[in-house]
Each structure stands twice: as C-alpha cells, then as structure tokens.
Scaffold this motif. Sequence first.
Motif, PDB file in Angstrom:
ATOM      1  N   SER A   1       0.845  -1.201   0.000  1.00 13.86           N
ATOM      2  CA  SER A   1       0.000   0.000   0.000  1.00 13.86           C
ATOM      3  C   SER A   1       0.875   1.243   0.000  1.00 13.86           C
ATOM      4  O   SER A   1       1.961   1.255   0.583  1.00 13.86           O
ATOM      5  CB  SER A   1      -0.876   0.033   1.249  1.00 13.86           C
TER       6      SER A   1
ATOM      7  N   CYS B   1      -1.484   2.369 -11.770  1.00 18.04           N
ATOM      8  CA  CYS B   1      -2.286   2.710 -10.602  1.00 18.04           C
ATOM      9  C   CYS B   1      -3.531   3.464 -11.080  1.00 18.04           C
ATOM     10  O   CYS B   1      -3.419   4.555 -11.637  1.00 18.04           O
ATOM     11  CB  CYS B   1      -1.460   3.576  -9.643  1.00 18.04           C
TER      12      CYS B   1
ATOM     13  N   GLU C   1      -9.486   5.650  -8.469  1.00 15.67           N
ATOM     14  CA  GLU C   1     -10.891   5.233  -8.406  1.00 15.67           C
ATOM     15  C   GLU C   1     -11.808   6.406  -8.131  1.00 15.67           C
ATOM     16  O   GLU C   1     -12.915   6.456  -8.639  1.00 15.67           O
ATOM     17  CB  GLU C   1     -11.050   4.188  -7.306  1.00 15.67           C
TER      18      GLU C   1
ATOM     19  N   ILE D   1      -6.007   2.289  -6.900  1.00 18.01           N
ATOM     20  CA  ILE D   1      -5.633   0.890  -6.662  1.00 18.01           C
ATOM     21  C   ILE D   1      -4.588   0.489  -7.702  1.00 18.01           C
ATOM     22  O   ILE D   1      -4.711   0.825  -8.883  1.00 18.01           O
ATOM     23  CB  ILE D   1      -6.879  -0.024  -6.703  1.00 18.01           C
TER      24      ILE D   1
ATOM     25  N   GLY E   1      -3.622  -4.924  -6.926  1.00 17.21           N
ATOM     26  CA  GLY E   1      -4.695  -4.900  -5.926  1.00 17.21           C
ATOM     27  C   GLY E   1      -4.389  -4.084  -4.683  1.00 17.21           C
ATOM     28  O   GLY E   1      -5.256  -3.901  -3.828  1.00 17.21           O
ATOM     29  N   LYS E   2      -3.150  -3.607  -4.528  1.00 17.13           N
ATOM     30  CA  LYS E   2      -2.807  -2.831  -3.328  1.00 17.13           C
ATOM     31  C   LYS E   2      -3.374  -1.413  -3.445  1.00 17.13           C
ATOM     32  O   LYS E   2      -3.349  -0.805  -4.514  1.00 17.13           O
ATOM     33  CB  LYS E   2      -1.286  -2.756  -3.166  1.00 17.13           C
ATOM     34  N   PRO E   3      -3.877  -0.889  -2.313  1.00 17.66           N
ATOM     35  CA  PRO E   3      -4.489   0.451  -2.379  1.00 17.66           C
ATOM     36  C   PRO E   3      -3.457   1.570  -2.464  1.00 17.66           C
ATOM     37  O   PRO E   3      -2.313   1.423  -2.027  1.00 17.66           O
ATOM     38  CB  PRO E   3      -5.285   0.532  -1.084  1.00 17.66           C
TER      39      PRO E   3
END
Lengths: 101, 476
Positions: B9, B206, B209, B224, B228-230
């Motif tokens: 993250s 990246c 969103e 994201i 899948g890492k924020p």
Amino acid sequence: MDAIFIAILPGWHGRRLKRTFPRHVRLALKLSGAVADLVALVRHGRTFRLLQPSQREELLNRMAHHRWAWPRALVQWWKLVALVTWLPPEDSTDADRRLGA
Amino acid sequence: MLIDGSARSIDEAADFVIVGSGAAGATAARWLTALGRSVVVVEEGAPPKPARGDAWEALTTLYRDAGSMAALGADVLPLLQGRCVGGTTVINGAIQVPLPEEVWAEWVAAEPRWATLLPFAALEAARERNDVEMGVAKTPGDLWGGNGNTFFRGMQGKATATWRNAPGCVGAGRCLQGCPHGAKQSVDLSMLPKAIAAGARVYARCKVERIVFEAGRAVGVDGIFEGGKPFRARASRAVFVAASAIQTPWLLARSGVKDVGVGFMCHPGAGMAGLFAREINGLPHATQAMESHAMRGEGFKLETLGMPRAFQAARVPGVGALFEERLQQLDRVAIWGVAARAEARGRVRRGPWGPLVQYTPSPADRVKLLKGLSILAEAMLCAEAIEVWPAVHGAPEAITTVKQARDLANLPPLAGAVPMVATHFFCGVRVDDNFQVNGIPALVAIDSSIFPSNIGVNPMTSIMAVATVIAERWGG
C-alpha cells in the motif's frame, strides 16, 4: 470466430484474444459471431461453420455491402481483428510476414 | 522517480496530485516542479516498452481497451486513446500544430472570460517553450517517403511538411506503435523525465478510483494498483485532473461531481486508400510527413497516414481470395486521411464497463468528410494512382476516374456511410475562473475537457500550452 477469420483471410491462423482485450470486447466479438451464424441459417439453412468456402465468402461480401451500416461495420471489425491476430506461417511470403511486423 | 506498480500500500502527500501522465498531466508536472512544487502523478497504464513495433503489441500494451473503445451512436466510431505513461502522445503521429487564433477568437466571442483566463499571447509563449523541450521541427525532405512525396504531388501546391516532435527520427514509420527508437519526444521522454529529475513521483499501473473531498474541497485521490494494493495521495494545494475529455468526466462522475461530460466533441476522421504502380511504403519515412490546411475554413484538414500494416491492410477492400491477392500489393498502397472539425456534440456517461460515449456526427459533419475524401481521391488519381478505394457506402469499390472521385462529395450523408475513427477529444467539463471544476475548491481540470470547442487541428500542442498556463497560475 476462426471460420469467419479464415473466410476473410484464407489460411488465417492467429492468436487468441485472452485477457489482453477487455472481457466485454471478447464477449461482443463472440456474440457478433452468432450474427454470422444467424445470417447463414436464414440464407443457407446451416451455421456459418458448415458452409462451403465460396458460400462463406459470398455471405461476408453481402454483409460488407449491405445497405445497413452495422453489418458493414461488423465485417470491417472482423477483418481488423483477423489481421491484427494473424500469425503468418513460416513459409509465407515476405509481404505476408511483414503484415505483422 | 517512476514507480511501476507496487506490491504494498502507498500513502503519498504532495502540493499537487495529477491524475494522468499524458500531454496535460506530464506538462503540468514539468512546470510545477520547475516552480519548486512537490508533485505526485498517477497513471493507470504502464511505462511504454515498444520492442517489435507491430499492431498486436501496440494495441495490447499501449492502447486503451486494446483499441476497441467506440462511441454509441448512429455511426460506428472507434475512439483511439493511449493508456500508458505518456498517454496518447506515445501513439500519436507526432504532428504539432499551434492553436489557430481564429478558434481562440471564437472561444472569446462566445465567452469573453477566456481572453483573461487563457490569453493568446500566454498560450503562444507556453507553446514556444514546450516546442523547444520537445525538439519540434519541420519534417525534412528525406523523411517524406513515397507516401509524403505522392501526397505533395497530388495536392498540387496545397500540401506542406508537418511539424513534428521527433528530432532524431530515423523514418521507421512506427509512431502509432510507440516509437521503437525513442526519437519521438512523447511526454514520457521529454516532460516527465525533467519533472522526475526535479522531484516528481510518478506512479504507473495505478488506477485512480475517485477523488477525495473534505468539507467540499478536493484533498486527494484514492486508487488501486494493478496488483490490488491500495493507493492514496493527499494534495495540499490542488488535485489536477488530466485524464482526457473521455476519462476526466468519467472520473469526476464516479467521484460524485454533477453535470460533467455534457457537450463532448471530437474530430471524426476517415481514410482513403489508393493503389499505385510504384512502391509507396518503403523506408525511411515519417509516419505523418505531409498535411494540408488549405480546407480548414471548410472544416477539415488532410494528412498522410503511415499505419501499422495490419491497420493498413484493413483498408483494402474485399474478403477471401480477392482480398488476399490485393494484400500482396500492400507496399504500393497509400493511405491518406481527412479529419473534420465536427459540429456535433455528444455526452460522456458512466457505462457498465467504463465511460460510455454517446456521439453521432451530424449530416454536415459527414458532408465535410465526404468532401475531404473526394479531394483525396482526386489527388491520388492526379498522382497517378491505378485505382482508389474509398470504402464509402454508395460509391464504387474502386474509383478510376476524376468524375467518380468528384461524385464522392455529392453522396447523401447517411449515417454509417463513411467508416470513421476519432482520436482527438474535447469539452465536457465546465470550469470557473481558477479552472476549478464547477467551482469546487482545489479540483482543477487541465486537459482538453475544458476546451469550449474542438479546434480543427491536432491538439497535443494546444493541450500542453493550456496545461502550462494553468500549472504556472496555480504553482506560482
């Protein structure tokens, strides 16, 4: 779809549209293949795959010159996908091979 | 620093967070960092690594939705955009045209505030600086190639060499696949490296969103990574949205901003193929070496097109054996294009898989394209084409006489009659006098989504000039 691509480009052998193309595009392409089957059923009583090569070609030509825009656009799209995914065989001519290079 | 994805993250903070690393985003990053501001750039796509330079590689690594995005409307209109670090500048034809002063005057006539928001002199000064950064120069004669020279001859004094941002061009003719030699100074090679050297942090792969608001003010973005890492980035001064006139309204709508995407415009284009007795596509040649602005007053421009061979082959008529036979002559096929300054307006909406563009060119727009195709067909015949393939419904499959070429302009402008593609997108976002979207504090749009109209010429130069002016106003 292979039967359509081969009818457009005899000897077509190509890549699969796995993952690299978005799911909805692959779905739309599959569904569009059903249109060819439907037209083949109406005109010849058989699915596209079961038609003779000359019948396939004639059917695609008819769609390519249809008075409605969407059958023409479908053939154009199939043609583009067939060309982009085409892997020319090793013994193809230079001109063929350079299509993908 | 360029961070290509992340396995953990990330929580970032900077003066400015920029969404998108294309013409607008990279340019803003360049000039904000030059003013000493800290900048984080977030890019959905990956860094471009063109190797083979074929159509498949380009579509699957550099183009949004692998080139399969299309507008919903009466005409079939594919919409081509880049999705990589550098955005569409990586896959365009490198043509650089300044914003026409008459277009700027139209903007001011419609809304006088544009005269103070974007003064023409400031835009010109910004353009000149950006041109130096990218090495913009006129295409030299040795890179015109068979296609450019034939166009020059056919247009009979109405064609000029393009100005391009490709100072080290070797004439590979592969601009649309991402220059394999790094000669084209797309913003990932010109603006971003300087921004990075001045401290900008660029996150690739990246996807933003949504934009984060606090007390009605834009304070950052949530995203994201591909794995899948924020990702979260906080902006102390402003969030710059620079994701294009399609992606920017979509992101704003996803973030809850109302009334965006309305009035979308573009430049629909159509191609004309012609078969010649001599080789047309031999190397070296620049992808787009020649253009003609002679008909700009009528709402269209003409240009040569050097495409990946698979795209070029798709313009050859026929299927089956005839098609295969014609493909053997592909080295002798020239492709020229017409791009219309279309009057139609559409809308960008939220769709089930992404932005949904609703757009139908007006009959007047189709007339412009037909006129352009007619001129191109006549020019091809004038340059000794054996036959011309217009691909226009209602026209002969192969044109061999000047009369047939002229008749193209008189065909009824029916929906779907002209196969089109669009690559330049404009409008859809309203900004206040600080370029803030709908007056929302610190939410700044800097790309062509804020243009009041389309501009009738290749927009990269104008987008960069506008982004420069806005960046310096906010960063100064």
